[in-house]
Design a protein around this motif. Sequence first.
Motif, mmCIF file in Angstrom:
data_model
loop_
_atom_site.group_PDB
_atom_site.id
_atom_site.type_symbol
_atom_site.label_atom_id
_atom_site.label_comp_id
_atom_site.label_asym_id
_atom_site.label_seq_id
_atom_site.Cartn_x
_atom_site.Cartn_y
_atom_site.Cartn_z
ATOM 1 N N THR A 1 0.851 -1.356 0.065
ATOM 2 C CA THR A 1 0.040 -0.002 0.106
ATOM 3 C C THR A 1 0.825 1.332 0.039
ATOM 4 O OG1 THR A 1 -1.823 -1.115 1.126
ATOM 5 C CG2 THR A 1 -1.783 1.205 1.549
ATOM 6 N N LEU A 2 0.512 2.275 -0.767
ATOM 7 C CA LEU A 2 1.196 3.642 -0.889
ATOM 8 C C LEU A 2 -0.209 4.502 -0.388
ATOM 9 C CD1 LEU A 2 3.273 5.537 -2.049
ATOM 10 C CD2 LEU A 2 2.202 5.335 -4.197
ATOM 11 N N LEU A 3 0.522 5.517 0.360
ATOM 12 C CA LEU A 3 -0.129 6.883 0.868
ATOM 13 C C LEU A 3 0.229 7.693 0.076
ATOM 14 C CD1 LEU A 3 0.032 5.932 4.644
ATOM 15 C CD2 LEU A 3 -1.498 4.876 2.919
ATOM 16 N N VAL A 4 -0.680 8.662 -0.351
ATOM 17 C CA VAL A 4 -0.192 9.752 -1.085
ATOM 18 C C VAL A 4 -1.197 11.197 -0.799
ATOM 19 C CG1 VAL A 4 -0.063 10.636 -3.460
ATOM 20 C CG2 VAL A 4 0.323 8.351 -2.933
ATOM 21 N N ASP A 5 -0.610 11.879 -0.172
ATOM 22 C CA ASP A 5 -1.216 13.133 0.553
ATOM 23 C C ASP A 5 -0.028 14.171 0.765
ATOM 24 O OD1 ASP A 5 -2.585 15.049 2.268
ATOM 25 O OD2 ASP A 5 -4.123 13.193 2.618
ATOM 26 N N SER B 1 -4.010 -2.240 -15.529
ATOM 27 C CA SER B 1 -3.232 -2.474 -14.440
ATOM 28 C C SER B 1 -3.058 -1.483 -13.200
ATOM 29 C CB SER B 1 -1.624 -2.598 -15.259
ATOM 30 O OG SER B 1 -1.280 -1.410 -15.714
ATOM 31 N N CYS B 2 -4.010 -0.739 -13.291
ATOM 32 C CA CYS B 2 -4.033 0.221 -12.120
ATOM 33 C C CYS B 2 -4.535 -0.416 -10.934
ATOM 34 C CB CYS B 2 -5.210 1.424 -12.425
ATOM 35 S SG CYS B 2 -5.516 2.693 -11.149
ATOM 36 N N PRO B 3 -3.653 0.012 -9.930
ATOM 37 C CA PRO B 3 -3.819 -0.667 -8.420
ATOM 38 C C PRO B 3 -5.339 -0.167 -8.043
ATOM 39 C CG PRO B 3 -1.745 0.374 -8.721
ATOM 40 C CD PRO B 3 -2.581 0.838 -9.876
ATOM 41 N N ALA B 4 -5.707 -0.756 -6.992
ATOM 42 C CA ALA B 4 -6.957 -0.282 -6.467
ATOM 43 C C ALA B 4 -6.678 1.014 -5.521
ATOM 44 C CB ALA B 4 -7.492 -1.293 -5.160
ATOM 45 N N VAL B 5 -7.701 1.927 -5.905
ATOM 46 C CA VAL B 5 -7.561 3.242 -5.248
ATOM 47 C C VAL B 5 -8.754 3.694 -4.436
ATOM 48 C CG1 VAL B 5 -7.525 5.721 -5.887
ATOM 49 C CG2 VAL B 5 -6.334 4.035 -7.316
ATOM 50 N N LEU C 1 -12.463 2.571 -5.698
ATOM 51 C CA LEU C 1 -13.032 1.423 -4.831
ATOM 52 C C LEU C 1 -13.831 2.095 -3.659
ATOM 53 C CD1 LEU C 1 -10.910 -1.844 -4.680
ATOM 54 C CD2 LEU C 1 -12.768 -1.335 -6.262
ATOM 55 N N ASP C 2 -13.372 3.236 -3.089
ATOM 56 C CA ASP C 2 -14.150 3.873 -2.139
ATOM 57 C C ASP C 2 -13.650 5.294 -2.014
ATOM 58 O OD1 ASP C 2 -15.721 4.302 -0.059
ATOM 59 O OD2 ASP C 2 -15.174 2.237 0.754
ATOM 60 N N TYR C 3 -14.210 5.973 -1.490
ATOM 61 C CA TYR C 3 -14.214 7.441 -1.341
ATOM 62 C C TYR C 3 -14.701 7.762 0.184
ATOM 63 C CZ TYR C 3 -14.686 12.547 -2.997
ATOM 64 O OH TYR C 3 -14.402 13.792 -3.109
ATOM 65 N N LEU C 4 -13.482 8.305 0.796
ATOM 66 C CA LEU C 4 -13.499 8.542 2.230
ATOM 67 C C LEU C 4 -13.287 9.955 2.584
ATOM 68 C CD1 LEU C 4 -11.243 5.463 3.514
ATOM 69 C CD2 LEU C 4 -13.728 5.439 3.232
ATOM 70 N N LEU C 5 -14.051 10.597 3.439
ATOM 71 C CA LEU C 5 -14.082 12.047 3.878
ATOM 72 C C LEU C 5 -13.175 11.939 5.108
ATOM 73 C CD1 LEU C 5 -17.596 13.163 3.084
ATOM 74 C CD2 LEU C 5 -15.500 13.737 1.755
ATOM 75 N N LYS C 6 -12.265 13.051 4.995
ATOM 76 C CA LYS C 6 -11.462 13.255 6.350
ATOM 77 C C LYS C 6 -12.528 14.137 7.289
ATOM 78 C CE LYS C 6 -7.241 13.894 3.660
ATOM 79 N NZ LYS C 6 -6.071 14.934 3.468
ATOM 80 N N LEU D 1 -13.052 3.092 7.427
ATOM 81 C CA LEU D 1 -11.955 2.552 6.919
ATOM 82 C C LEU D 1 -11.830 1.185 6.891
ATOM 83 C CD1 LEU D 1 -8.904 3.325 6.181
ATOM 84 C CD2 LEU D 1 -8.423 3.147 8.462
ATOM 85 N N ALA D 2 -12.231 0.472 7.916
ATOM 86 C CA ALA D 2 -12.576 -1.045 7.856
ATOM 87 C C ALA D 2 -13.269 -1.524 6.781
ATOM 88 C CB ALA D 2 -13.200 -1.550 9.048
ATOM 89 N N GLU D 3 -14.513 -0.639 6.536
ATOM 90 C CA GLU D 3 -15.315 -1.222 5.339
ATOM 91 C C GLU D 3 -14.720 -0.932 4.080
ATOM 92 O OE1 GLU D 3 -19.376 0.954 3.576
ATOM 93 O OE2 GLU D 3 -19.167 0.800 5.688
ATOM 94 N N ALA D 4 -13.671 -0.032 3.919
ATOM 95 C CA ALA D 4 -13.245 0.113 2.505
ATOM 96 C C ALA D 4 -12.115 -0.937 2.405
ATOM 97 C CB ALA D 4 -12.520 1.602 2.717
ATOM 98 N N ILE D 5 -11.389 -1.175 3.380
ATOM 99 C CA ILE D 5 -10.385 -2.011 3.348
ATOM 100 C C ILE D 5 -11.015 -3.553 2.967
ATOM 101 C CG2 ILE D 5 -8.495 -3.539 4.418
ATOM 102 C CD1 ILE D 5 -8.039 -0.937 6.005
ATOM 103 N N GLU D 6 -12.077 -4.047 3.640
ATOM 104 C CA GLU D 6 -12.832 -5.109 3.336
ATOM 105 C C GLU D 6 -13.309 -5.270 1.817
ATOM 106 O OE1 GLU D 6 -16.866 -7.837 4.844
ATOM 107 O OE2 GLU D 6 -16.135 -5.747 5.821
ATOM 108 N N ARG D 7 -13.581 -4.187 1.499
ATOM 109 C CA ARG D 7 -13.979 -4.164 -0.240
ATOM 110 C C ARG D 7 -12.833 -4.315 -0.942
ATOM 111 N NH1 ARG D 7 -16.519 0.793 -0.026
ATOM 112 N NH2 ARG D 7 -18.800 -0.462 -0.013
ATOM 113 N N VAL D 8 -11.684 -3.735 -0.588
ATOM 114 C CA VAL D 8 -10.492 -3.958 -1.341
ATOM 115 C C VAL D 8 -9.890 -5.664 -1.311
ATOM 116 C CG1 VAL D 8 -7.836 -3.215 -1.790
ATOM 117 C CG2 VAL D 8 -9.749 -1.711 -1.303
ATOM 118 N N VAL D 9 -9.938 -5.975 -0.135
ATOM 119 C CA VAL D 9 -9.655 -7.431 0.021
ATOM 120 C C VAL D 9 -10.728 -8.469 -0.973
ATOM 121 C CG1 VAL D 9 -9.389 -9.554 1.770
ATOM 122 C CG2 VAL D 9 -8.481 -7.128 2.249
#
Length: 264
Positions: free
Chosen positions: A6-10, A75-79, A98-103, A110-118
């Motif tokens: 996983t890569l974090l971009v911010d 070939s795009c990673p999950a985003v 795959l998901d859109y999270l608001l800060k 976050l758990a829901e988004a990760i479950e979707r990715v997995v």
Amino acid sequence: MIQLKTLLVDDEYSAVEGLRIRLEAFPEINVIGSAASVDEAIALLNKVDVDLIFLDIEMPSKSGFELIKHFQPESCPAVIFVTAFHQHAVQAFEVRALDYLLKPVKLARLAEAIERVVTTEKLHRKTALIEAHQSLVNNDPQEVGVTGNSEYKFEAENLVIQDAKNPIQIIPFKDILWIDAAGDYMCVHTPAETHVMRARLKELEKNTLPEGFLRIHKSTIVNLSHIKQLNPLRNSEYMAVLQSGKTLKVSRTYSKNLKSLFKQ
């Protein structure tokens, strides 16, 4: 257990560190790095493969959507977008996020988004390649050959793919249009067929493809003899147009080398 690189971009350091700490609670996530800008992320992605990107949208110079353009669609990673702004949600899903999270991100979301990715990754590893190429069979007059847990080797003027369940595939190098990455698999495209084999792009490069094959993107190698023309894009990138009409993006990292060959 699936573990996603996983890569974090911010551009906000506190946002990156806060997300990194929260992700420590999820054994499925292996944070391999972070970037404060799109250019910094691209530089890192040219060195390592990732499965998942947590991506901010509004950053200085370039938005998170510019990073998506770096990848070939297949070939795009999950985003997962992580942003303070809700107005970009429609565009985010248009680029297949795959998901859109608001800060600030809530742990439950976050758990829901990760479950979707997995879940998506599991389906991808089991069925996506087979289904995608079966779809080509149903919708395209060209025949598509799919090879699963295959072995391959270079033999004279051919790429040879074989496994226990399928006939040996002998593919002349001259017939290969381009090769692209799809996770742990490679798609070898010819005018008549697309062959899928279990391998990585780096492995093919180590085996040394014959002269005339060139990497034009993090996930793509092309047969130079099939390129018809190069169309310039922004930021020193190009679109390679093949004789068949297929277009392939040439990333900035590899464009200079390709352009110099066509000037000779």
